[in-house]
Design a protein around this motif. Structure first.
Motif, mmCIF file in Angstrom:
data_model
loop_
_atom_site.group_PDB
_atom_site.id
_atom_site.type_symbol
_atom_site.label_atom_id
_atom_site.label_comp_id
_atom_site.label_asym_id
_atom_site.label_seq_id
_atom_site.Cartn_x
_atom_site.Cartn_y
_atom_site.Cartn_z
ATOM 1 N N SER A 120 -2.471 7.468 -6.916
ATOM 2 C CA SER A 120 -1.408 6.234 -7.541
ATOM 3 C C SER A 120 -0.797 5.615 -6.590
ATOM 4 N N PRO A 121 -0.750 3.988 -6.589
ATOM 5 C CA PRO A 121 -0.300 2.796 -5.737
ATOM 6 C C PRO A 121 1.430 3.688 -5.217
ATOM 7 N N GLY A 161 -9.156 -1.963 1.254
ATOM 8 C CA GLY A 161 -8.086 -2.663 2.016
ATOM 9 C C GLY A 161 -7.191 -3.299 0.895
ATOM 10 N N ALA A 162 -7.464 -3.486 -0.105
ATOM 11 C CA ALA A 162 -6.323 -4.224 -1.174
ATOM 12 C C ALA A 162 -5.079 -2.759 -1.232
ATOM 13 N N ALA A 163 -5.880 -1.874 -1.852
ATOM 14 C CA ALA A 163 -4.999 -0.768 -1.728
ATOM 15 C C ALA A 163 -4.055 -0.666 -0.285
ATOM 16 N N LEU A 164 -4.673 -0.773 0.453
ATOM 17 C CA LEU A 164 -4.184 -0.383 1.502
ATOM 18 C C LEU A 164 -2.825 -1.165 1.911
ATOM 19 N N ARG A 165 -2.773 -2.438 1.827
ATOM 20 C CA ARG A 165 -2.215 -3.573 1.857
ATOM 21 C C ARG A 165 -0.953 -3.308 0.818
ATOM 22 N N GLU A 212 2.480 -3.827 2.194
ATOM 23 C CA GLU A 212 4.321 -4.654 1.666
ATOM 24 C C GLU A 212 5.332 -3.472 1.207
ATOM 25 N N ASP A 213 4.653 -3.066 0.456
ATOM 26 C CA ASP A 213 5.737 -2.052 -0.198
ATOM 27 C C ASP A 213 6.342 -0.985 1.013
#
Length: 505
Positions: free
Chosen positions: A344-345, A446-450, A454-455
């Protein structure tokens, strides 16, 4: 072209004798295991500072590495934070390779032959591990060891993710956590006067004037041999955890045993210095954890013993379950996805915020944790929300006397290797394990980690440590380079693309 006799074939031959019913699943798992190890190797080849890679060209279709001898190594664009098995083949001077061991052997660079053997073993052992998970079913883990035994693939970024040289197939099945065995630890009696004891060694592990040292059966068979290992006084039934040499007693603490085998990168003994410092480190860890306002707890070391050698040592440590309340679960971060918890993001962002808040606070105090996915656990509420962290195993942290002094904290009496004021060393220790390790491994890309980071950082204090994380490349252990540099002591480092600027946008 038929494959020559390899570790894959050797494990198949042993498996046909000791567990023939597992052989079909093992063979089916081999292609995926090759891709998993090749993916990790390709990450190392494209990001580690390897001396024989003289140039890199990013193309629309992938990456071209120029080697010192003029050859070209080509493969897909690597996401250094991906955890899938996405690299199925690369090309060396036009020849395609889907086998990481063959690729490393044919690269023919210094020490590539020995690493090729390790990669072959990692591939075969990984296939065996994946085969052993077949038919596990959908039952959710309950006890702490059940969560850890769902981690099948080992280290998410190390090409030696499942390398267990020196272990036969029968021994992997008998001792590997992913195969869910119960291990009988021997209890070796040693006169108390011959032992170094730190903390409190319990009465139930004593016999009069003798200390009973828990001994892993692999250690007894392969290392201690004639050193009285057969003269044991009973056994302890225990469940192996991710670390293999650390096991959970059904109704008691975790037992960390000496296991002098090379797993992933290095032989992990419990040094005499670690035994001597264990009680001091435990008290220190408890004290600094109190300054996180309940965000992070550190498991206590109850006692440690060494009987004259790192080969005969043991340590008792609290189970992280001690820090979970009713209905809560303490789960290693490395086990979150392996145990089937949804990616879950929102929850990943909450986990990242919790971890960065607690660990950056400790770093400011002067304590850099080795917060990788095995050492760092998250306590989940009954509905799966991250509520606090638990950290275990203080043997590899770093402490800064200058930072501790600013906060009025005495410097503990710990081994010299743990003490440094160098901010680069401190940040590498934390960021390389937490961000490039635990959080990246959980994010899976990488996109999910970013997105999660950021949040997470929006409300964090803008300290120099956070600025270094936001603005510079992300440090990560150069795991492939380290295996190709056997004469170089200590960690070596790679610089990964900053996750805050990873990918488009």
């Amino acid at each position: 072209m038929p494959r020559p006799a390899t570790a894959e074939a050797e494990i198949a031959e042993e498996l046909a004798v000791v567990r023939p019913a597992l052989l079909p699943a093992y063979r089916e798992a081999l292609p995926g295991a090759r891709a998993a190890v090749l993916t990790r190797l390709w990450r190392g080849l494209t990001h580690d500072p390897l001396p024989w890679v003289t140039g890199r060209e990013d193309t629309r279709s992938g990456v071209v590495l120029r080697l010192a001898d003029g050859r070209r190594l080509e493969g897909p664009v690597p996401d250094p934070y991906a955890t899938d098995d996405g690299v199925t083949a690369v090309r060396l001077d036009g020849t395609e390779y889907d086998d990481p061991a063959r690729l490393m052997a044919d690269l023919a660079v210094p020490h590539s032959g020995s690493l090729a053997g390790e990669l072959a073993h990692s591939t075969a052992s990984l296939a065996l591990s994946r085969a052993g998970q077949r038919g596990l079913g959908g039952r959710a883990p309950v006890r702490d060891w059940e969560w850890e035994q769902r981690v099948v693939d080992g280290h998410p970024f190390h090409p030696n993710c499942r390398s267990r040289p020196g272990f036969s197939v029968a021994e992997q099945l008998a001792y590997g956590p992913e195969h869910r065995p119960v291990v009988e630890l021997g209890l070796l009696p040693v006169p108390a006067g011959e032992c170094l004891v730190s903390g409190v060694w319990p009465e139930w592990l004593r016999d009069g004037e003798r200390v009973l040292v828990p001994v892993h059966p692999w250690q007894a068979a392969h290392v201690l041999k004639g050193a009285g290992a057969s003269a044991r006084e009973g056994t302890l039934a225990a469940h192996p955890l991710m670390a293999l040499r650390t096991l959970a007693l059904p109704d008691g603490p975790h037992v960390k045993t000496a296991l002098s085998a090379r797993l992933t990168s290095s032989v992990r003994d419990i040094s005499l210095g670690s035994v001597a410092a264990s009680a001091v480190l435990s008290d220190f860890g408890q004290a600094v954890a109190e300054r996180t306002d309940g965000l992070l707890c550190i498991t206590r070391t109850l006692g440690a013993v060494a009987a004259g050698s790192p080969n005969l040592t043991a340590l008792l440590r609290e189970s992280p379950e001690e820090y979970a309340g009713p209905g809560e679960r303490a789960v290693p971060i490395a086990a979150l996805q392996a145990a089937g918890l949804p990616r879950s993001p929102t929850r990943l962002a909450r986990l990242a915020r919790l971890a960065l808040t607690a660990c950056l606070r400790l770093l400011d105090l002067g304590v850099a944790l080795e917060a990788h996915g095995q050492n760092l656990l998250v306590v989940l509420s009954p509905d799966g929300e991250p509520v606090r962290l638990v950290y275990r195993d203080l043997a590899d942290l770093r402490v800064s006397p200058a930072r501790l002094a600013r906060h009025g904290i005495p410097v503990p009496d710990v081994p010299d290797r743990m003490v440094t004021d160098d901010p680069v060393v401190l940040r590498r220790k934390l960021f390389g394990s937490l961000v490039a390790g635990a959080l990246a491994g959980t994010a899976g890309s990488g996109a999910a980690l970013r997105a999660a980071l950021e949040d997470a950082v929006r409300e964090l204090p803008r300290t120099p440590d956070l600025a270094a994380l936001l603005d510079g490349p992300l440090p990560a252990k150069a795991l492939t380079l380290m295996r190709l540099s056997p004469g170089t002591a200590g960690d070596q480092w790679a610089e990964l693309p900053n996750p805050f600027r990873f990918g488009p946008g």
